[in-house]
Every structure is written in C-alpha cells, then in structure tokens.
Design a protein around this motif. Sequence first.
Motif, PDB file in Angstrom:
ATOM      1  N   ASP A  97       0.834  -1.200   0.000  1.00  0.00           N
ATOM      2  CA  ASP A  97       0.000   0.000   0.000  1.00  0.00           C
ATOM      3  C   ASP A  97       0.875   1.257   0.000  1.00  0.00           C
ATOM      4  N   GLU A  98       0.255   2.419   0.188  1.00  0.00           N
ATOM      5  CA  GLU A  98       0.991   3.686   0.107  1.00  0.00           C
ATOM      6  C   GLU A  98       2.065   3.808   1.184  1.00  0.00           C
ATOM      7  N   LYS A  99       1.920   3.077   2.296  1.00  0.00           N
ATOM      8  CA  LYS A  99       2.935   3.088   3.355  1.00  0.00           C
ATOM      9  C   LYS A  99       4.063   2.096   3.084  1.00  0.00           C
ATOM     10  N   GLY A 100       3.840   1.187   2.136  1.00  0.00           N
ATOM     11  CA  GLY A 100       4.824   0.151   1.861  1.00  0.00           C
ATOM     12  C   GLY A 100       4.515  -1.153   2.585  1.00  0.00           C
ATOM     13  N   ILE A 101       3.281  -1.311   3.037  1.00  0.00           N
ATOM     14  CA  ILE A 101       2.888  -2.509   3.785  1.00  0.00           C
ATOM     15  C   ILE A 101       2.099  -3.455   2.881  1.00  0.00           C
ATOM     16  N   CYS A 102       2.502  -4.705   2.870  1.00  0.00           N
ATOM     17  CA  CYS A 102       1.737  -5.749   2.178  1.00  0.00           C
ATOM     18  C   CYS A 102       0.739  -6.300   3.192  1.00  0.00           C
ATOM     19  N   ARG A 103      -0.555  -6.161   2.872  1.00  0.00           N
ATOM     20  CA  ARG A 103      -1.605  -6.570   3.795  1.00  0.00           C
ATOM     21  C   ARG A 103      -2.404  -7.771   3.276  1.00  0.00           C
ATOM     22  N   THR A 104      -1.894  -8.431   2.240  1.00  0.00           N
ATOM     23  CA  THR A 104      -2.584  -9.613   1.721  1.00  0.00           C
ATOM     24  C   THR A 104      -2.142 -10.816   2.530  1.00  0.00           C
ATOM     25  N   GLY A 105      -3.078 -11.373   3.263  1.00  0.00           N
ATOM     26  CA  GLY A 105      -2.761 -12.522   4.096  1.00  0.00           C
ATOM     27  C   GLY A 105      -2.016 -12.092   5.352  1.00  0.00           C
ATOM     28  N   GLU A 106      -1.480 -13.073   6.027  1.00  0.00           N
ATOM     29  CA  GLU A 106      -0.680 -12.806   7.216  1.00  0.00           C
ATOM     30  C   GLU A 106       0.653 -13.489   7.046  1.00  0.00           C
ATOM     31  N   PRO A 107       1.727 -12.932   7.499  1.00  0.00           N
ATOM     32  CA  PRO A 107       1.777 -11.689   8.267  1.00  0.00           C
ATOM     33  C   PRO A 107       1.695 -10.462   7.368  1.00  0.00           C
ATOM     34  N   PHE A 108       1.287  -9.331   7.952  1.00  0.00           N
ATOM     35  CA  PHE A 108       1.458  -8.047   7.273  1.00  0.00           C
ATOM     36  C   PHE A 108       2.963  -7.788   7.311  1.00  0.00           C
ATOM     37  N   ILE A 109       3.503  -7.251   6.219  1.00  0.00           N
ATOM     38  CA  ILE A 109       4.958  -7.095   6.152  1.00  0.00           C
ATOM     39  C   ILE A 109       5.332  -5.847   5.354  1.00  0.00           C
ATOM     40  N   ALA A 110       6.431  -5.209   5.751  1.00  0.00           N
ATOM     41  CA  ALA A 110       6.964  -4.040   5.042  1.00  0.00           C
ATOM     42  C   ALA A 110       8.479  -4.175   4.997  1.00  0.00           C
ATOM     43  N   TRP A 111       9.066  -3.751   3.878  1.00  0.00           N
ATOM     44  CA  TRP A 111      10.507  -3.884   3.672  1.00  0.00           C
ATOM     45  C   TRP A 111      11.165  -2.526   3.513  1.00  0.00           C
ATOM     46  N   PHE A 112      12.406  -2.445   3.967  1.00  0.00           N
ATOM     47  CA  PHE A 112      13.238  -1.257   3.787  1.00  0.00           C
ATOM     48  C   PHE A 112      14.689  -1.704   3.682  1.00  0.00           C
ATOM     49  N   LYS A 113      15.575  -0.779   3.349  1.00  0.00           N
ATOM     50  CA  LYS A 113      16.987  -1.115   3.175  1.00  0.00           C
ATOM     51  C   LYS A 113      17.844  -0.400   4.206  1.00  0.00           C
ATOM     52  N   ASP A 114      18.952  -1.040   4.580  1.00  0.00           N
ATOM     53  CA  ASP A 114      19.934  -0.384   5.430  1.00  0.00           C
ATOM     54  C   ASP A 114      20.822   0.500   4.548  1.00  0.00           C
ATOM     55  N   PRO A 115      21.735   1.277   5.108  1.00  0.00           N
ATOM     56  CA  PRO A 115      22.562   2.171   4.286  1.00  0.00           C
ATOM     57  C   PRO A 115      23.414   1.462   3.226  1.00  0.00           C
ATOM     58  N   SER A 116      23.650   0.160   3.398  1.00  0.00           N
ATOM     59  CA  SER A 116      24.427  -0.603   2.411  1.00  0.00           C
ATOM     60  C   SER A 116      23.547  -1.288   1.384  1.00  0.00           C
ATOM     61  N   GLY A 117      22.236  -1.095   1.464  1.00  0.00           N
ATOM     62  CA  GLY A 117      21.314  -1.668   0.481  1.00  0.00           C
ATOM     63  C   GLY A 117      20.767  -3.037   0.832  1.00  0.00           C
ATOM     64  N   ASN A 118      21.106  -3.577   2.014  1.00  0.00           N
ATOM     65  CA  ASN A 118      20.566  -4.863   2.445  1.00  0.00           C
ATOM     66  C   ASN A 118      19.097  -4.699   2.819  1.00  0.00           C
ATOM     67  N   ILE A 119      18.282  -5.698   2.508  1.00  0.00           N
ATOM     68  CA  ILE A 119      16.834  -5.624   2.741  1.00  0.00           C
ATOM     69  C   ILE A 119      16.474  -6.169   4.122  1.00  0.00           C
ATOM     70  N   ILE A 120      15.640  -5.397   4.822  1.00  0.00           N
ATOM     71  CA  ILE A 120      15.171  -5.737   6.168  1.00  0.00           C
ATOM     72  C   ILE A 120      13.646  -5.668   6.141  1.00  0.00           C
ATOM     73  N   SER A 121      12.991  -6.464   6.976  1.00  0.00           N
ATOM     74  CA  SER A 121      11.530  -6.370   7.051  1.00  0.00           C
ATOM     75  C   SER A 121      11.079  -6.194   8.492  1.00  0.00           C
ATOM     76  N   ILE A 122       9.895  -5.596   8.601  1.00  0.00           N
ATOM     77  CA  ILE A 122       9.154  -5.658   9.860  1.00  0.00           C
ATOM     78  C   ILE A 122       7.862  -6.382   9.504  1.00  0.00           C
ATOM     79  N   LEU A 123       7.387  -7.200  10.428  1.00  0.00           N
ATOM     80  CA  LEU A 123       6.189  -7.961  10.147  1.00  0.00           C
ATOM     81  C   LEU A 123       5.304  -8.087  11.377  1.00  0.00           C
ATOM     82  N   GLN A 124       4.018  -8.103  11.112  1.00  0.00           N
ATOM     83  CA  GLN A 124       3.011  -8.246  12.166  1.00  0.00           C
ATOM     84  C   GLN A 124       2.279  -9.538  11.899  1.00  0.00           C
TER      85      GLN A 124
END
Length: 126
Positions: free
Chosen positions: A95-122
């Motif tokens: 969605d506009e916040k960057g959260i995937c809300r289809t199914g569970e878990p809800f999840i959003a991804w971002f990158k660290d300063p070196s470009g590695n991908i990290i997620s937070i999930l509910q």
Amino acid sequence: MFRHTKAFSSFSVNDIAKAKTFYAETLGLDVEEMDGMLQLNINGGGHILIYPKDNHTPATYTILNFPVKNIDEAVDGLSARGVHFLQYEAPIKTDEKGICRTGEPFIAWFKDPSGNIISILQREKA
C-alpha cells in the motif's frame, strides 16, 4: 553435532560507521563494536555479526526480519526517522505506506545504508 551450539547469522556492509548509526540510532538496537565489526545483540540472547566488505554487494533477499505488534505504528515511527519503505506491485502488492496486507503476516521492507533488505512484520492483527 551442532544441536547445542549457539549459531548466529552475519552479513556484510560497505560502511561500518553508517551501519552502526543506522542499527543503533535509527533502529534502536544494542550494537557492540568488536575488532572493526559490529555485533547486534538481539532480544532473547541472539547475536548477529556485521562485517565490512570493500566489494560489498547488497543482498537481493531479506536478511533480517523484526516482528512488531503494530506494523502501522512501526512504519510510522521508522518513517519519522528517515527510513523509506519499498514499494512492490507484483507478485506482492504494497500500500501507500509500503505494507503488504494480503494474508498474514502483514509485512513491510526497507533497506539499510548498504542496500541490504530488512523487514518488519506483524503476525497477528492489532
């Protein structure tokens, strides 16, 4: 053979100083410096090693996942600290916040300063 060992994960970054600032100040993790590397001390006793690599190439997959109780609050809090969330159209739609809300878990991804991908999930709905 390894059943009783305390395994740990590691990944590379291209700038240890930027990584320390990001993981300690932006994400609020307990970060320890050791011999030119960083150790993330994770709740529950886990450790993750971050090491410098001159020819670092960012991972094309998620290297860390942080469970949160309320993904909207976490996204808003990190956004206020300058974190930009990734936008996906397919096969995963965010969605506009960057959260995937289809199914569970809800999840959003971002990158660290070196470009590695990290997620937070509910895992459970708030």
